[in-house]
Write a protein that holds these residues in place. Sequence first.
Motif, PDB file in Angstrom:
ATOM      1  N   ALA A 182       0.833  -1.208   0.000  1.00 23.44           N
ATOM      2  CA  ALA A 182       0.000   0.000   0.000  1.00 23.44           C
ATOM      3  C   ALA A 182       0.864   1.252   0.000  1.00 23.44           C
ATOM      4  O   ALA A 182       0.544   2.245  -0.662  1.00 23.44           O
TER       5      ALA A 182
ATOM      6  N   THR B  12      -5.266   4.978   1.218  1.00 24.46           N
ATOM      7  CA  THR B  12      -4.608   3.806   0.645  1.00 24.46           C
ATOM      8  C   THR B  12      -4.005   2.938   1.738  1.00 24.46           C
ATOM      9  O   THR B  12      -4.203   1.712   1.771  1.00 24.46           O
TER      10      THR B  12
ATOM     11  N   GLY C 227      -7.599   4.542  -2.579  1.00 23.08           N
ATOM     12  CA  GLY C 227      -6.684   5.664  -2.769  1.00 23.08           C
ATOM     13  C   GLY C 227      -7.034   6.521  -3.965  1.00 23.08           C
ATOM     14  O   GLY C 227      -6.928   7.750  -3.912  1.00 23.08           O
TER      15      GLY C 227
ATOM     16  N   PRO D 266      -6.254  -1.760  -2.074  1.00 22.34           N
ATOM     17  CA  PRO D 266      -6.213  -0.364  -1.584  1.00 22.34           C
ATOM     18  C   PRO D 266      -6.122   0.676  -2.699  1.00 22.34           C
ATOM     19  O   PRO D 266      -6.411   1.857  -2.455  1.00 22.34           O
ATOM     20  N   LEU D 267      -5.739   0.256  -3.899  1.00 25.11           N
ATOM     21  CA  LEU D 267      -5.698   1.192  -5.026  1.00 25.11           C
ATOM     22  C   LEU D 267      -7.061   1.837  -5.251  1.00 25.11           C
ATOM     23  O   LEU D 267      -7.143   3.034  -5.566  1.00 25.11           O
ATOM     24  N   TYR D 268      -8.119   1.075  -5.084  1.00 24.48           N
ATOM     25  CA  TYR D 268      -9.471   1.594  -5.289  1.00 24.48           C
ATOM     26  C   TYR D 268      -9.768   2.746  -4.329  1.00 24.48           C
ATOM     27  O   TYR D 268     -10.258   3.808  -4.731  1.00 24.48           O
TER      28      TYR D 268
ATOM     29  N   LYS E 225      -7.728  10.428  -4.314  1.00 23.64           N
ATOM     30  CA  LYS E 225      -6.283  10.675  -4.476  1.00 23.64           C
ATOM     31  C   LYS E 225      -5.646  10.855  -3.092  1.00 23.64           C
ATOM     32  O   LYS E 225      -4.899  11.799  -2.849  1.00 23.64           O
TER      33      LYS E 225
ATOM     34  N   LEU F 216       2.050   1.625  -3.504  1.00 23.68           N
ATOM     35  CA  LEU F 216       0.981   2.178  -4.341  1.00 23.68           C
ATOM     36  C   LEU F 216       0.839   3.676  -4.113  1.00 23.68           C
ATOM     37  O   LEU F 216       0.663   4.456  -5.059  1.00 23.68           O
ATOM     38  N   ALA F 217       0.907   4.074  -2.849  1.00 22.52           N
ATOM     39  CA  ALA F 217       0.791   5.499  -2.525  1.00 22.52           C
ATOM     40  C   ALA F 217       1.939   6.286  -3.148  1.00 22.52           C
ATOM     41  O   ALA F 217       1.733   7.381  -3.687  1.00 22.52           O
TER      42      ALA F 217
ATOM     43  N   ILE G  48      -0.584   7.049  -6.246  1.00 26.12           N
ATOM     44  CA  ILE G  48      -1.479   8.020  -5.623  1.00 26.12           C
ATOM     45  C   ILE G  48      -0.811   9.387  -5.477  1.00 26.12           C
ATOM     46  O   ILE G  48      -1.405  10.424  -5.813  1.00 26.12           O
TER      47      ILE G  48
ATOM     48  N   SER H  75      -6.730   1.550   4.389  1.00 20.60           N
ATOM     49  CA  SER H  75      -7.528   0.463   3.829  1.00 20.60           C
ATOM     50  C   SER H  75      -6.747  -0.844   3.816  1.00 20.60           C
ATOM     51  O   SER H  75      -7.308  -1.920   4.043  1.00 20.60           O
ATOM     52  N   SER H  76      -5.425  -0.768   3.586  1.00 22.02           N
ATOM     53  CA  SER H  76      -4.614  -1.992   3.610  1.00 22.02           C
ATOM     54  C   SER H  76      -4.560  -2.583   5.013  1.00 22.02           C
ATOM     55  O   SER H  76      -4.599  -3.809   5.186  1.00 22.02           O
TER      56      SER H  76
END
Length: 231
Positions: A71, A180, A171, A167-169, A175, A74-75, A79, A183-184
């Motif tokens: 996560a 992100t 985030g 968690p992409l969803y 934005k 991803l951030a 994000i 949620s993880s």
Amino acid sequence: MYHLLKLELKKASLGWYWKGAIVANFLIVFTVYALMFMGKFEVEDIPFHTLEEGFFISGLFVRAVFIVFAAVLLAKLVIEEYKNKTINILFALPVQRKKLLSAKLALVFLLTFVTILGSDLVVSAALWLGNSVLQVVDQTVTFAMLVEKAGSSGMYAVAAAGTSLIPLYFGMRQKSVPATIVSSIIIVALISSYNPGFSIATVIYIPFTLAVVGLCIAAMVVHSVEKTDVL
């Protein structure tokens, strides 16, 4: 795609990731050893007393830690670039947006898979070797047990890598980096509960279902990137 992956890997500056992974592995080994010692002395409510349970618990810790790490990746890779609008610089390149975003998500998936699989096997090996010296658990590890552990590690690593994309969803909706990561943590809390009786963590269909959900979310985000402007 290979060149894009190399570019993203170079941009990501993953020194913090590898250092964090090493520290996390040491902490997981220490924690599981502590639980095994308490189990040896029959401390109440200790969740395991065998090496198989020790291997499973250590794998559970590994997957929980690195889903959160994913996560953060991803951030950092997606994000934050959307939030700061630096993604526009990449989108100005003569490369399809789908390929650019796919490379970022593929990097997160592959790093998470490799790190979880490697860490799970390394931690399990440390538990096995340590127990052979200290005899915390009076049990001999068989070849069949090792083969089963290697196979289950691979399956759970694939499932966790897919789950790490969910968690992409959250985030991408606002934005939001905190959304992100939080949620993880919630996902990990939901799927990592364990007790010697029935536990969600022991039902293999659940992580694989979540992995499919995560891959579908990634595909949806990639598919929509050509139609969405970065404002």
